[in-house]
Structure formats: C-alpha cells, structure tokens
Design a protein around this motif. Structure first.
Motif, PDB file in Angstrom:
ATOM      1  N   GLN A   1      44.847  49.322  49.927  1.00  0.00           N
ATOM      2  CA  GLN A   1      46.026  50.011  49.413  1.00  0.00           C
ATOM      3  C   GLN A   1      46.554  49.224  48.212  1.00  0.00           C
ATOM      4  OE1 GLN A   1      47.491  52.969  50.619  1.00  0.00           O
ATOM      5  NE2 GLN A   1      45.594  53.129  51.784  1.00  0.00           N
ATOM      6  N   PRO A   2      45.904  49.386  47.058  1.00  0.00           N
ATOM      7  CA  PRO A   2      46.233  48.538  45.912  1.00  0.00           C
ATOM      8  C   PRO A   2      47.586  48.873  45.285  1.00  0.00           C
ATOM      9  CG  PRO A   2      44.688  50.252  45.275  1.00  0.00           C
ATOM     10  CD  PRO A   2      44.844  50.354  46.763  1.00  0.00           C
ATOM     11  N   THR A   3      48.160  47.861  44.683  1.00  0.00           N
ATOM     12  CA  THR A   3      49.359  48.024  43.858  1.00  0.00           C
ATOM     13  C   THR A   3      49.040  47.485  42.470  1.00  0.00           C
ATOM     14  OG1 THR A   3      50.250  45.832  44.386  1.00  0.00           O
ATOM     15  CG2 THR A   3      50.807  47.642  45.892  1.00  0.00           C
ATOM     16  N   ASP A   4      49.926  47.727  41.538  1.00  0.00           N
ATOM     17  CA  ASP A   4      49.662  47.257  40.171  1.00  0.00           C
ATOM     18  C   ASP A   4      49.488  45.741  40.126  1.00  0.00           C
ATOM     19  OD1 ASP A   4      49.717  49.781  39.184  1.00  0.00           O
ATOM     20  OD2 ASP A   4      51.795  49.701  38.463  1.00  0.00           O
ATOM     21  N   LYS A   5      50.133  45.041  41.051  1.00  0.00           N
ATOM     22  CA  LYS A   5      50.011  43.582  41.072  1.00  0.00           C
ATOM     23  C   LYS A   5      48.858  43.117  41.944  1.00  0.00           C
ATOM     24  CE  LYS A   5      52.484  39.300  42.160  1.00  0.00           C
ATOM     25  NZ  LYS A   5      53.706  38.683  42.735  1.00  0.00           N
ATOM     26  N   LYS A   6      48.638  43.794  43.052  1.00  0.00           N
ATOM     27  CA  LYS A   6      47.664  43.324  44.052  1.00  0.00           C
ATOM     28  C   LYS A   6      46.621  44.410  44.265  1.00  0.00           C
ATOM     29  CE  LYS A   6      48.006  40.742  48.466  1.00  0.00           C
ATOM     30  NZ  LYS A   6      47.774  39.394  47.933  1.00  0.00           N
ATOM     31  N   TYR A   7      45.534  44.353  43.495  1.00  0.00           N
ATOM     32  CA  TYR A   7      44.556  45.433  43.514  1.00  0.00           C
ATOM     33  C   TYR A   7      43.106  44.958  43.539  1.00  0.00           C
ATOM     34  CZ  TYR A   7      43.878  44.390  38.555  1.00  0.00           C
ATOM     35  OH  TYR A   7      43.596  43.752  37.358  1.00  0.00           O
ATOM     36  N   LYS A   8      42.865  43.667  43.496  1.00  0.00           N
ATOM     37  CA  LYS A   8      41.495  43.162  43.363  1.00  0.00           C
ATOM     38  C   LYS A   8      40.798  43.066  44.728  1.00  0.00           C
ATOM     39  CE  LYS A   8      42.457  40.592  39.114  1.00  0.00           C
ATOM     40  NZ  LYS A   8      42.427  39.278  38.428  1.00  0.00           N
TER      41      LYS A   8
ATOM     42  N   ASP B   1      47.378  36.223  44.873  1.00  0.00           N
ATOM     43  CA  ASP B   1      48.492  37.157  44.686  1.00  0.00           C
ATOM     44  C   ASP B   1      48.035  38.489  44.093  1.00  0.00           C
ATOM     45  OD1 ASP B   1      50.204  35.265  45.678  1.00  0.00           O
ATOM     46  OD2 ASP B   1      50.877  34.553  43.718  1.00  0.00           O
ATOM     47  N   GLU B   2      46.808  38.508  43.547  1.00  0.00           N
ATOM     48  CA  GLU B   2      46.284  39.730  42.946  1.00  0.00           C
ATOM     49  C   GLU B   2      45.203  40.386  43.805  1.00  0.00           C
ATOM     50  OE1 GLU B   2      44.928  37.852  39.314  1.00  0.00           O
ATOM     51  OE2 GLU B   2      46.579  38.795  38.208  1.00  0.00           O
TER      52      GLU B   2
END
Length: 422
Positions: A121-128, A184-185
């Motif tokens: 469930q990626p976010t703009d900050k945590k997507y990798k 954090d990513e």
C-alpha cells in the motif's frame, strides 16, 4: 559433529542401507532409459517426480465425477466442496504455520499479486520494494508491475539486495544497511526464502525483524523452500508468503500454489484484498444474494472454487509428507548434500566450486556447482548420460538430491560422471 565420508561406491551403498527413509524411493516413478536403467534425477528443484499414488488419487475423483456428476461436490468419497480443507493441516505442518494461516489456491505469481493488493500500500513517501538482485524473474516482473500499477517508476521504486563484489551469497548486514539508509521509503520486502540460483537459505525471521523495525511489510517467496527447508512461517513473523507445489512437493507440472497470511492479519477487516465467491462464509455461500461475509485468515483470499484434479495430486504428495515428517527429511537432506559437497571437493581441479553455503543450516537440497570456462554443453553431456540437473547461465549446474527419492548412490554416480566429463 562432522562425518568422515568416503569417496567409494561401497560406502555410498552402505549409507543407503543405513538410511531410515530409503524406502520412500520405491514410492516414486523414477524415469528410465530404453534399457530399463534408472536415470539419476536431481531436478526436484524444478519439477519433482511423480508419486506412484498420484494416479490412484486422481482416478478416485474421475470415478466420482463419472458416478455422481455435480453431486460429487457432496457425495464423492472426498467431497469437492471442502476439498481444499483436506490439504490444509499437512501443508501447515510443512511450512510451520497454523491452519488458519494457509490455503492452497491459484499459482505462485497470481498469489503474489493478490497478496500485494493487501500488503503493498504505497504512499508518495513510502513506496519502494526490496528484492534480491538475483530474484527469480517472475518475482521481479510481478514487483515491477505492481510499482508501475500504483503510478511509480520501477527504476526508482525497486531496490536490489546484492551480493558484494566477487561474492555470490547475500549478507544480512547489507540488508540492514539498505533499511538504515532507505527504510523510510520502503513499503515492502519481498524476498526469496531460498534463492533459486545459489540455493542460499536466508534467515527469514531476521528479515522480518529488520523489515518490521522500519515499518515495512515483509513477504517471502518459498518456491524453492516449501517441502525443502523448515521455514517456521508463523514463528518467523513474516506478514505473508507464497510457494508453488510442483517442485519439492511433487504435485505435477503447473499444479496449484500455496499461500500464507500471518494470524495477526486474520481478522483485520480493513485489510484491502480482492475477493470472490470462495472468499465468502461457507455456511451461507450458496445464498447468492447476500453481501460478502469474508472468511477470516488465508481462506478469505480464495476467489473461485478449486480445480479438484490438481488438488488430488497435491493430496497424494502431502499425505506422504505427513507420514514421514519434515524433521526426518531435513536430517537426510543435510547428510545427502554433505556427502555431495564432500565428493565435489574431492575432484582434482580448480575449475569447479560449490557456491551454495557450506553450512547445512543455510541451504536446502540444492547445491549450485559453478564450473569455470564451461558452457551448456556440459549440462547437455550430463543429460545425454541420463543425469538430470539444470543449467543456469553463465556457468552453474543446479543439482538437487531430494531426500524423498534420491540416494547416496545417485550422488556418488553423478559426481563420478561429472569427473569424467570434466
């Protein structure tokens, strides 16, 4: 305690006489040449051999289909409606899970995609997403497509955990560094529990601890682990896992896969997932006009009613695993690969080396033998001599002496032929 192995055929035969589970070999169809001589089959890491009981199990369902038609869902000897439940307990024991955490369904990459619906469930900050640099291609393709589907660039969103320069094996401290620097990513770690190329068995529990410390979800691909090592999935704490059943689990080409969802997620109704008819409460499933009442745990990830003929083949194999147990299989496996490694190291040449970890606790059945200045012609020569292994570019022969049906004599004869060919 190390064993003082001997490089003789008589010694190999003596090990087979002492082997408490050697009788299992007689329960499998071993391919033979035109003269009736058995092949040396060391490709269970790609496709396991057929148990002799498989035909009987499948024929039972064909007979019940012929005799009952649709009523076989309830009247068959093994009723089809709950058929997947006949596999759950045995499969859970093999991977070290609770029954609520395991279901047999779909195929491996399909299951990985369904799992990533929930756990990526990626976010703009945590997507990798982190994978091994030499992950099996289907894992890489699945992960790249998930990153792309969510609107991110796979070139930026995919992080590779790589061996160090001049090394073949992964180091846990390098994964720690990745997480320290980019945690954090990172949204997800999706790691192969046993690497398909090197045969390295990674510390699954440690991977889960490292990922969770950075608030990442952790998934494991056990394609080369299920039925091979004891991953203890529940105790490891990983969020999810998936595996195929046609390798070490001997269920037949392209057969169904397995799926694990940790119990901590079993009753989370907020967990996003794709659902289907078979996700619905069993007691009201055939009341077609009810809203979805999803089954807790792994069963809630089912979409459609299962293919019974494939499940029958899986049941034939799992019943064998249930009889012998993973402890006995692992004990023989460690001795079998130990003898194999010993014999390889006796070959008087600097052309070959085993790149799989030397510690038996860090590998399963597979030994990957790297051959300097070799090409696929060496693998072809082995095949022409009815020694079935597989080749991975640029210079590795993967060999899997499987404890259920391979013998110490198989290992000895394979290495003798390899010496001749070299």
């Amino acid at each position: 305690m190390s064993i003082a192995f001997q490089a003789t055929l008589d010694y190999a035969k003596q090990l087979d006489k002492e082997d408490k589970i050697s009788h299992l070999r007689q329960e499998f169809h071993i391919p033979k040449d035109k003269s009736g001589n058995e092949w040396i089959y060391m490709c269970g890491n790609s496709l396991g051999l057929q148990p002799k009981s498989t035909k009987e199990y499948i024929n039972q369902e064909l007979t019940d289909w012929a005799n009952f038609g649709v009523e076989g869902h309830f009247e068959a000897k093994n009723p089809w409606m709950p058929y997947h439940e006949f596999l759950t307990d045995s499969m859970a024991k093999i991977v070290g899970a609770k029954p609520i955490e395991v279901v047999i369904m779909n195929t491996l990459t399909t299951n990985l995609h369904l799992l990533m619906v929930s756990f990526y469930q990626p976010t703009d900050k945590k997507y990798k997403i982190v994978i091994e640099s030499d992950a099996f291609p289907s894992d890489r393709y699945a992960v790249e497509s998930q990153i792309d589907f969510h609107g991110y660039d796979p070139k930026e969103g995919l992080i590779e955990w790589k061996p160090r320069e001049g090394e073949e094996l992964l180091r846990m401290e390098d994964l720690e560094t990745i997480l320290d620097e980019q945690g954090d990513e990172i949204a997800l770690l999706l790691i192969g529990g046993v690497n398909y190329y090197t045969g390295q068995y990674l510390d699954i529990k440690r991977i889960a601890e490292l990922g969770h410390a950075k608030d990442c979800m952790v998934g494991i691909d056990l394609a080369h682990g299920a039925g091979n090592i004891s991953p203890n999935l529940h105790d490891s704490g990983v969020d999810f896992a998936a595996w195929c059943t046609y390798k070490y689990l001997n269920s037949g080409p392209g057969s169904l896969a397995g799926l694990f969802i940790h119990e901590k997620h079993a009753y989370n109704k907020d967990l996003k997932k794709f659902s289907g008819w078979w996700s619905h409460n069993k007691s009201t499933r055939f009341n077609m006009r009810q809203d979805l009442d999803i089954i807790p745990g792994a069963e809630g990830y089912q979409l459609s009613n299962p293919p019974i003929l494939s499940m029958a083949a899986i049941k034939a194999s799992l019943d064998m695993f249930n009889d012998v147990g993973m402890e006995a299989l692992r004990e023989k496996s460690e001795k079998l690969t130990g003898y194999f490694e010993f014999l390889i190291n006796q070959i008087d040449t600097d052309r070959i080396k085993v790149i799989t970890p030397t510690n038996p606790k860090e590998r399963g059945c597979q030994l990957s033998v790297q051959v300097k200045n070799a090409d696929k012609s060496l693998h072809k020569a082995l095949t022409d001599n009815h020694i079935i292994t597989d080749w991975r570019e640029p210079d590795v022969i993967r060999c899997a002496p499987v404890p259920m049906y391979n013998s110490f004599e198989d290992v000895f004869r394979m290495v003798e032929k390899l010496k001749t060919l070299l």
